[in-house]
Design a protein around this motif. Structure first.
Motif, PDB file in Angstrom:
ATOM      1  N   ALA A 317       0.809  -1.222   0.000  1.00 42.50           N
ATOM      2  CA  ALA A 317       0.000   0.000   0.000  1.00 42.50           C
ATOM      3  C   ALA A 317       0.839   1.267   0.000  1.00 42.50           C
ATOM      4  O   ALA A 317       0.338   2.342  -0.318  1.00 42.50           O
ATOM      5  CB  ALA A 317      -0.944   0.000   1.199  1.00 42.50           C
ATOM      6  N   LEU A 318       2.130   1.177   0.342  1.00 46.10           N
ATOM      7  CA  LEU A 318       3.017   2.341   0.283  1.00 46.10           C
ATOM      8  C   LEU A 318       3.539   2.571  -1.125  1.00 46.10           C
ATOM      9  O   LEU A 318       4.187   3.592  -1.381  1.00 46.10           O
ATOM     10  CB  LEU A 318       4.196   2.161   1.242  1.00 46.10           C
ATOM     11  N   GLY A 319       3.283   1.648  -2.023  1.00 45.77           N
ATOM     12  CA  GLY A 319       3.817   1.759  -3.372  1.00 45.77           C
ATOM     13  C   GLY A 319       5.321   1.603  -3.363  1.00 45.77           C
ATOM     14  O   GLY A 319       5.889   0.824  -2.599  1.00 45.77           O
ATOM     15  N   ALA A 320       5.978   2.367  -4.222  1.00 48.47           N
ATOM     16  CA  ALA A 320       7.439   2.298  -4.327  1.00 48.47           C
ATOM     17  C   ALA A 320       8.146   3.185  -3.319  1.00 48.47           C
ATOM     18  O   ALA A 320       9.377   3.133  -3.214  1.00 48.47           O
ATOM     19  CB  ALA A 320       7.877   2.678  -5.739  1.00 48.47           C
ATOM     20  N   ASP A 738      -6.411  11.408  16.983  1.00 48.24           N
ATOM     21  CA  ASP A 738      -5.402  12.271  17.582  1.00 48.24           C
ATOM     22  C   ASP A 738      -4.014  11.718  17.305  1.00 48.24           C
ATOM     23  O   ASP A 738      -3.752  10.527  17.513  1.00 48.24           O
ATOM     24  CB  ASP A 738      -5.635  12.370  19.096  1.00 48.24           C
ATOM     25  N   ASN A 739      -3.125  12.582  16.784  1.00 48.13           N
ATOM     26  CA  ASN A 739      -1.701  12.293  16.662  1.00 48.13           C
ATOM     27  C   ASN A 739      -1.399  11.095  15.766  1.00 48.13           C
ATOM     28  O   ASN A 739      -0.461  10.356  15.997  1.00 48.13           O
ATOM     29  CB  ASN A 739      -1.087  12.062  18.065  1.00 48.13           C
ATOM     30  N   ILE A 740      -2.188  10.900  14.723  1.00 48.19           N
ATOM     31  CA  ILE A 740      -1.922   9.765  13.841  1.00 48.19           C
ATOM     32  C   ILE A 740      -2.456  10.055  12.449  1.00 48.19           C
ATOM     33  O   ILE A 740      -3.443  10.783  12.280  1.00 48.19           O
ATOM     34  CB  ILE A 740      -2.539   8.464  14.412  1.00 48.19           C
ATOM     35  N   ALA A 741      -1.779   9.508  11.448  1.00 48.49           N
ATOM     36  CA  ALA A 741      -2.214   9.614  10.054  1.00 48.49           C
ATOM     37  C   ALA A 741      -2.340   8.215   9.473  1.00 48.49           C
ATOM     38  O   ALA A 741      -1.498   7.344   9.745  1.00 48.49           O
ATOM     39  CB  ALA A 741      -1.215  10.432   9.235  1.00 48.49           C
ATOM     40  N   ILE A 742      -3.379   7.981   8.699  1.00 49.91           N
ATOM     41  CA  ILE A 742      -3.550   6.714   7.990  1.00 49.91           C
ATOM     42  C   ILE A 742      -2.815   6.822   6.657  1.00 49.91           C
ATOM     43  O   ILE A 742      -3.156   7.645   5.808  1.00 49.91           O
ATOM     44  CB  ILE A 742      -5.034   6.390   7.763  1.00 49.91           C
ATOM     45  N   VAL A 743      -1.800   6.000   6.486  1.00 50.44           N
ATOM     46  CA  VAL A 743      -0.958   6.058   5.285  1.00 50.44           C
ATOM     47  C   VAL A 743      -1.540   5.201   4.168  1.00 50.44           C
ATOM     48  O   VAL A 743      -1.423   5.545   2.984  1.00 50.44           O
ATOM     49  CB  VAL A 743       0.473   5.611   5.627  1.00 50.44           C
ATOM     50  N   GLY A 744      -2.169   4.094   4.528  1.00 52.01           N
ATOM     51  CA  GLY A 744      -2.729   3.205   3.517  1.00 52.01           C
ATOM     52  C   GLY A 744      -3.502   2.081   4.158  1.00 52.01           C
ATOM     53  O   GLY A 744      -3.440   1.864   5.374  1.00 52.01           O
ATOM     54  N   THR A 745      -4.260   1.361   3.336  1.00 54.73           N
ATOM     55  CA  THR A 745      -4.997   0.184   3.786  1.00 54.73           C
ATOM     56  C   THR A 745      -4.939  -0.871   2.701  1.00 54.73           C
ATOM     57  O   THR A 745      -4.742  -0.567   1.522  1.00 54.73           O
ATOM     58  CB  THR A 745      -6.473   0.510   4.089  1.00 54.73           C
ATOM     59  N   ASP A 746      -5.159  -2.129   3.091  1.00 57.44           N
ATOM     60  CA  ASP A 746      -5.125  -3.212   2.112  1.00 57.44           C
ATOM     61  C   ASP A 746      -5.837  -4.424   2.717  1.00 57.44           C
ATOM     62  O   ASP A 746      -6.044  -4.502   3.929  1.00 57.44           O
ATOM     63  CB  ASP A 746      -3.674  -3.557   1.751  1.00 57.44           C
ATOM     64  N   ASN A 747      -6.185  -5.364   1.843  1.00 53.32           N
ATOM     65  CA  ASN A 747      -6.790  -6.606   2.307  1.00 53.32           C
ATOM     66  C   ASN A 747      -6.230  -7.832   1.591  1.00 53.32           C
ATOM     67  O   ASN A 747      -6.667  -8.953   1.848  1.00 53.32           O
ATOM     68  CB  ASN A 747      -8.315  -6.556   2.145  1.00 53.32           C
ATOM     69  N   GLY A 748      -5.291  -7.624   0.686  1.00 52.67           N
ATOM     70  CA  GLY A 748      -4.663  -8.738  -0.011  1.00 52.67           C
ATOM     71  C   GLY A 748      -5.374  -9.228  -1.251  1.00 52.67           C
ATOM     72  O   GLY A 748      -4.845 -10.085  -1.969  1.00 52.67           O
ATOM     73  N   TYR A 749      -6.573  -8.714  -1.528  1.00 51.61           N
ATOM     74  CA  TYR A 749      -7.333  -9.143  -2.703  1.00 51.61           C
ATOM     75  C   TYR A 749      -6.789  -8.455  -3.951  1.00 51.61           C
ATOM     76  O   TYR A 749      -6.758  -7.233  -4.038  1.00 51.61           O
ATOM     77  CB  TYR A 749      -8.811  -8.820  -2.490  1.00 51.61           C
ATOM     78  N   GLN A 750      -6.382  -9.249  -4.924  1.00 52.25           N
ATOM     79  CA  GLN A 750      -5.627  -8.732  -6.068  1.00 52.25           C
ATOM     80  C   GLN A 750      -6.470  -7.928  -7.059  1.00 52.25           C
ATOM     81  O   GLN A 750      -5.918  -7.308  -7.964  1.00 52.25           O
ATOM     82  CB  GLN A 750      -4.943  -9.891  -6.794  1.00 52.25           C
ATOM     83  N   ASN A 762     -12.650  -2.746   2.507  1.00 55.40           N
ATOM     84  CA  ASN A 762     -13.419  -3.945   2.827  1.00 55.40           C
ATOM     85  C   ASN A 762     -12.486  -4.989   3.434  1.00 55.40           C
ATOM     86  O   ASN A 762     -11.341  -5.140   2.983  1.00 55.40           O
ATOM     87  CB  ASN A 762     -14.060  -4.531   1.572  1.00 55.40           C
ATOM     88  N   THR A 763     -12.969  -5.721   4.417  1.00 51.40           N
ATOM     89  CA  THR A 763     -12.228  -6.910   4.812  1.00 51.40           C
ATOM     90  C   THR A 763     -12.272  -7.899   3.654  1.00 51.40           C
ATOM     91  O   THR A 763     -13.163  -7.856   2.807  1.00 51.40           O
ATOM     92  CB  THR A 763     -12.836  -7.554   6.067  1.00 51.40           C
ATOM     93  N   TYR A 764     -11.285  -8.775   3.606  1.00 46.50           N
ATOM     94  CA  TYR A 764     -11.293  -9.841   2.605  1.00 46.50           C
ATOM     95  C   TYR A 764     -11.000 -11.150   3.321  1.00 46.50           C
ATOM     96  O   TYR A 764      -9.964 -11.287   3.982  1.00 46.50           O
ATOM     97  CB  TYR A 764     -10.265  -9.597   1.504  1.00 46.50           C
ATOM     98  N   LYS A 765     -11.955 -12.085   3.211  1.00 45.10           N
ATOM     99  CA  LYS A 765     -11.890 -13.346   3.959  1.00 45.10           C
ATOM    100  C   LYS A 765     -11.680 -13.067   5.453  1.00 45.10           C
ATOM    101  O   LYS A 765     -10.951 -13.764   6.145  1.00 45.10           O
ATOM    102  CB  LYS A 765     -10.799 -14.254   3.402  1.00 45.10           C
ATOM    103  N   GLY A 766     -12.327 -11.976   5.895  1.00 43.72           N
ATOM    104  CA  GLY A 766     -12.358 -11.661   7.321  1.00 43.72           C
ATOM    105  C   GLY A 766     -11.237 -10.792   7.830  1.00 43.72           C
ATOM    106  O   GLY A 766     -11.198 -10.476   9.018  1.00 43.72           O
ATOM    107  N   LEU A 767     -10.309 -10.366   6.945  1.00 46.83           N
ATOM    108  CA  LEU A 767      -9.135  -9.628   7.411  1.00 46.83           C
ATOM    109  C   LEU A 767      -8.910  -8.358   6.592  1.00 46.83           C
ATOM    110  O   LEU A 767      -9.257  -8.293   5.406  1.00 46.83           O
ATOM    111  CB  LEU A 767      -7.874 -10.496   7.314  1.00 46.83           C
ATOM    112  N   ALA A 768      -8.327  -7.367   7.215  1.00 44.06           N
ATOM    113  CA  ALA A 768      -7.856  -6.153   6.541  1.00 44.06           C
ATOM    114  C   ALA A 768      -6.704  -5.588   7.349  1.00 44.06           C
ATOM    115  O   ALA A 768      -6.533  -5.901   8.533  1.00 44.06           O
ATOM    116  CB  ALA A 768      -8.974  -5.121   6.398  1.00 44.06           C
ATOM    117  N   VAL A 769      -5.901  -4.740   6.693  1.00 48.45           N
ATOM    118  CA  VAL A 769      -4.732  -4.139   7.339  1.00 48.45           C
ATOM    119  C   VAL A 769      -4.734  -2.645   7.092  1.00 48.45           C
ATOM    120  O   VAL A 769      -4.905  -2.194   5.950  1.00 48.45           O
ATOM    121  CB  VAL A 769      -3.417  -4.761   6.812  1.00 48.45           C
ATOM    122  N   GLY A 770      -4.560  -1.865   8.157  1.00 48.85           N
ATOM    123  CA  GLY A 770      -4.344  -0.435   8.040  1.00 48.85           C
ATOM    124  C   GLY A 770      -2.900  -0.106   8.385  1.00 48.85           C
ATOM    125  O   GLY A 770      -2.294  -0.767   9.239  1.00 48.85           O
TER     126      GLY A 770
END
Length: 797
Positions: A317-320, A738-750, A762-770
């Motif tokens: 999710a950070l790209g390059a 407070d005191n935080i920024a969301i840089v990206g999110t992903d769930n692994g679904y291609q 969206n969660t994918y198969k029950g999981l997601a990552v921020g």
């Protein structure tokens, strides 16, 4: 051949303001301004960038977009845009800084970076994967006047790669202040002509930037252990603009993946009045190795199988945009799986990535090129190759030759000159260049042609080790075809999987697509998924199990590099758009392991492994194939709702236990048996409706500097009993409080087409990552994760 070899790592430490130092590295990543408006007037010092976006480097502008079919890079390039963009930064220097030397160092810019300072043109960098620097000294202003750096980046020629490259200044930038007289980092070379635990010899040579006869008094070399105890020291008088000296060292710990012991070397230069004019510091790792054409690879005198993976340079999710803590996370996930070697596929990595490999203990096959003069894409490096390949190769080797992790140079991957006589001259030219700069490491290339008389790169007869990609059924003919040359499996597998997807057809390996005649699979899944059973591969590859079995049974193969450790952006074989990222990884793009991860862990580590698949949510009576990866046991017994379904074990030709089970709701349990006794168990339960989200925040293990660290927030969707729900996904919002920024999110679904920079996923198969970053490291941070029906507050200390 390559016995008693060691190389070392350059380390520059940022200096606190106000403390006089001979060499100061200044973090130059903050307070840049960026635009995608391509106005050439932006090069001028008096140009106003007031309306541009303020950013922090490293920066990849492409990753912030939604995926789209219209972009010319295509889905092979990640279905994201390129284009041309501008960066500008202003800074001031005091009058007392006059007389110092200033160099501006770019870790990597993709692509075609042109640099101006105060309106003066400094030059253009062609290779998007190599670092470069410019001398700013003649053009700087001091006192109240502003200095302006302007950089134009042009990644508009698309397609220029077989995968996602990213766009922009995507690696670190630093300003380095040096004494007018200083050592040249690129000419500093440290080797060990003799290495053992009892006695080693450290050889150091370097060159000054100009004639030094009346300026330099003496040089001190000092080697310390991690406790700052000096174990070797030497001081000599200097009279020329270069030097070469040796340190004799006794009683050291050898560097190896299981124990990456590093020592600190300082090189201090004093003038005739004993004032320090320059100092370089290097962590040092002592190790030696050799390849044998019959017995494989040896490290520090012992047989050592290279258990490797190939990694592309993007960070999900950070790209390059390179982030050291994100890269550390990738490497530690690999280390836990048992990986001891990395192939940088197929270009030079960030310098800091190699720093991590030195520190964490990974051997690195460092690769220069994916193509030479013959193209793989219309606008790839082949258009610049003939003019720049020698100079780029020189920069590549000089940059990385002092890393203990780097143990091989690869001059190319699946190069098309392999198939015609031009491959001979190019191979000889490049090998000669590498050997002149670094005679201590072997040179290799990753090949596909297994007949000697058709392989013109091998016919050059100058490569020290030959790597072969895939071709597992040709392995036994290789020692005969390519006599007297050590061999490795430089790329294997190319199996395809989507985490958490389990198709019913799984008894044979399926090839998607079936042959080179088909661009895409014709019998795939309508949701662009691939089963996570290890039974689908690209036509040139095979399953993870089969590839590893064929490598491990052959001592003459020094090791393997699996394609790939992680999914990566672009190259989404076997599907067209909307697929936009690869299916090859053992771990998905979000950093969540697929099931086959545990096969490797059971084979490559002594960690107690007992992993059961699939999930246990099916239709009543449906025939489900149940697999179990395990180690350190004789067999596994499977229970369904308390009833034994029998014991199974893996074999030399099948690296998992397997049962076919008619589904009934409840509990599936696997029990590992050793010497007749149960030693470990794992349970899968039928999940109900989602009622809660469980959150796990990972940071401490991946921390690097407290400033740029990422916090990885894994969210599990669970039922009332805490079981992960695999079939009822929902949208989540990651909301900073407070005191935080969301840089990206992903769930692994291609085939998820929402921007990876979005705070919704969206969660994918029950999981997601921020992925989040604290704004102030000293303060607690707070965010909320919520859906339409659930909400959870997270506090991060």
């Amino acid at each position: 051949m390559f016995h008693k070899l060691v190389s070392f790592l350059v380390l520059f430490v940022a200096v606190l303001p106000g403390i006089a130092q001979p060499r100061q590295t200044i973090d130059f990543n903050g307070d840049w301004f960026f635009t995608l408006d391509d106005d050439l007037n932006a090069r001028h010092a008096d140009f106003s960038h007031a309306n541009w976006k303020k950013i922090v480097l490293p920066h990849d502008w492409s990753i912030g977009f939604d995926f789209g079919e219209e972009y010319p890079a295509g889905n092979a390039g990640g279905a994201l845009p390129g284009g041309a963009g501008w960066y500008r930064k202003t800074f001031q220097l005091s009058e007392k800084d006059k007389g110092s030397y200033y160099a501006l160092h770019f870790g990597g810019v993709h692509r075609y970076a042109e640099v101006w300072v105060n309106g003066k043109y400094l030059g253009k960098n062609i290779n998007g994967y190599l670092s470069f620097e410019h001398d700013l000294t003649p053009y700087l202003r001091y006192g109240n006047e502003q200095n302006v750096v302007a950089v134009r980046v042009d990644n508009s020629l698309q397609p220029n790669s077989r995968w996602y490259t990213g766009s922009g200044i995507y690696r670190d930038v630093r300003l380095e202040k040096r004494s007018p007289l200083h050592l040249l980092r690129e000419e500093t070379v440290i080797t060990t002509p003799e290495v053992s635990a009892e006695k080693s010899v450290l050889n150091v040579r370097s060159v000054f930037n100009k004639y030094t006869n009346d300026k330099v008094g003496q040089l001190t070399l000092k080697l310390q252990d991690k406790y700052k105890k000096t174990i070797a020291e030497k001081t000599v008088r200097l009279s020329e603009n270069h030097f070469e000296e040796k340190l004799e060292v006794g009683g050291i710990t050898l560097w190896e993946p299981g124990n990456p012991a590093l020592y600190d070397l300082s090189i201090t230069v004093l003038d005739n009045s004993n004032k320090v004019v320059d100092e370089l510091k290097y962590p040092v790792g002592f190790r030696y190795f050799d390849f044998d054409e019959q017995k494989g690879f040896f490290l520090n005198g012992k047989p050592f199988k290279l258990l490797g993976v190939c990694l592309h340079h993007d960070l999900g999710a950070l790209g390059a945009a390179f982030n050291k803590s994100a890269a550390k996370r990738q490497l530690l996930v690999m280390k836990d799986m048992g990986v001891n070697a990395i192939r940088t596929a197929h270009n030079p990595p960030a310098e800091e990535f190699l720093d991590l490999c030195d520190e964490l203990g990974f051997l690195v096959q460092n690769e220069a090129y994916d193509m030479w003069a013959k193209r793989k894409n219309k606008f790839d490096y082949h258009i610049d190759f003939k003019e720049h390949y020698i100079n780029d190769l020189v920069r590549f080797v000089k940059r990385d030759r002092n890393h203990p992790s780097v143990f091989m140079w690869s001059i190319g991957n699946e190069i098309r000159e392999q198939f015609d006589s031009t491959g001979i001259a190019f191979t000889r030219n490049m090998t000669e260049v590498v050997k002149k700069l670094d005679p201590t490491r072997p040179v290799t290339a990753a090949l596909t042609e297994t007949n000697y008389d058709k392989n013109f790169i091998a016919q050059a007869q100058v490569l020290d080790v030959l790597g072969f990609n895939y071709k597992i059924f040709d392995y036994d003919k290789l020692p005969t075809e390519f006599k007297g040359v050590p061999l490795i499996a430089s790329e294997t597998v190319s199996a395809l999987q989507t985490r958490g997807v389990y198709d019913s057809v799984h008894d044979t390996i399926q090839l998607w697509p079936a042959s080179s005649k088909d661009k895409f699979v014709t019998n795939g899944n309508p949701d662009f998924t691939v089963s996570a059973y290890d039974n689908v591969a690209a036509y040139w590859g095979t399953s993870h199990e089969r590839a590893w079995i064929e490598v491990k049974k052959r001592d003459f193969l020094g090791g393997t590099f699996v394609w790939t450790g992680f999914d990566y952006l672009g190259e989404p074989v076997p599907y067209p758009y909307p697929a936009r990222s690869s299916y090859y990884g053992i771990v998905d793009l979000a950093g969540l392991p697929k099931d086959v991860y545990y096969m490797y862990q059971s084979e490559w580590t002594d960690t107690d492994v007992l992993h059961l698949l699939p999930h246990w949510n099916w239709k009543e009576g449906e025939q489900v194939e149940v697999w179990c990866y395990y180690n350190n046991a004789d067999e596994v017994e499977l229970f369904l709702n308390g009833r034994s379904l029998g014991r199974q074990s893996k074999t030399d030709e099948r690296l998992h236990a397997v049962w076919t089970v008619p589904f009934e709701a409840g509990e599936l349990k696997a029990v590992k048996i050793k010497d007749g006794a149960a030693v470990q168990e794992v349970v899968k339960k039928t999940a109900g409706k989602p009622v809660d989200i469980v959150v796990n925040v990972e940071h401490d293990r991946y921390a690097v500097d407290g400033l740029t660290d990422m916090h990885y927030i894994t969210v599990s969707l669970v039922d009332e009993h805490g079981t992960v729900v695999p079939d009822n996904d929902i949208e989540l919002s990651f909301v900073p409080q407070d005191n935080i920024a969301i840089v990206g999110t992903d769930n692994g679904y291609q085939a998820d087409l929402h921007s990876l920079s979005s705070a919704k996923r969206n969660t994918y198969k029950g999981l997601a990552v921020g992925i989040a970053q604290k704004l102030n490291q000293e303060k607690e941070a707070k965010l909320i994760i919520k859906s339409n029906t659930m909400e959870k507050e997270i506090r991060i200390k």
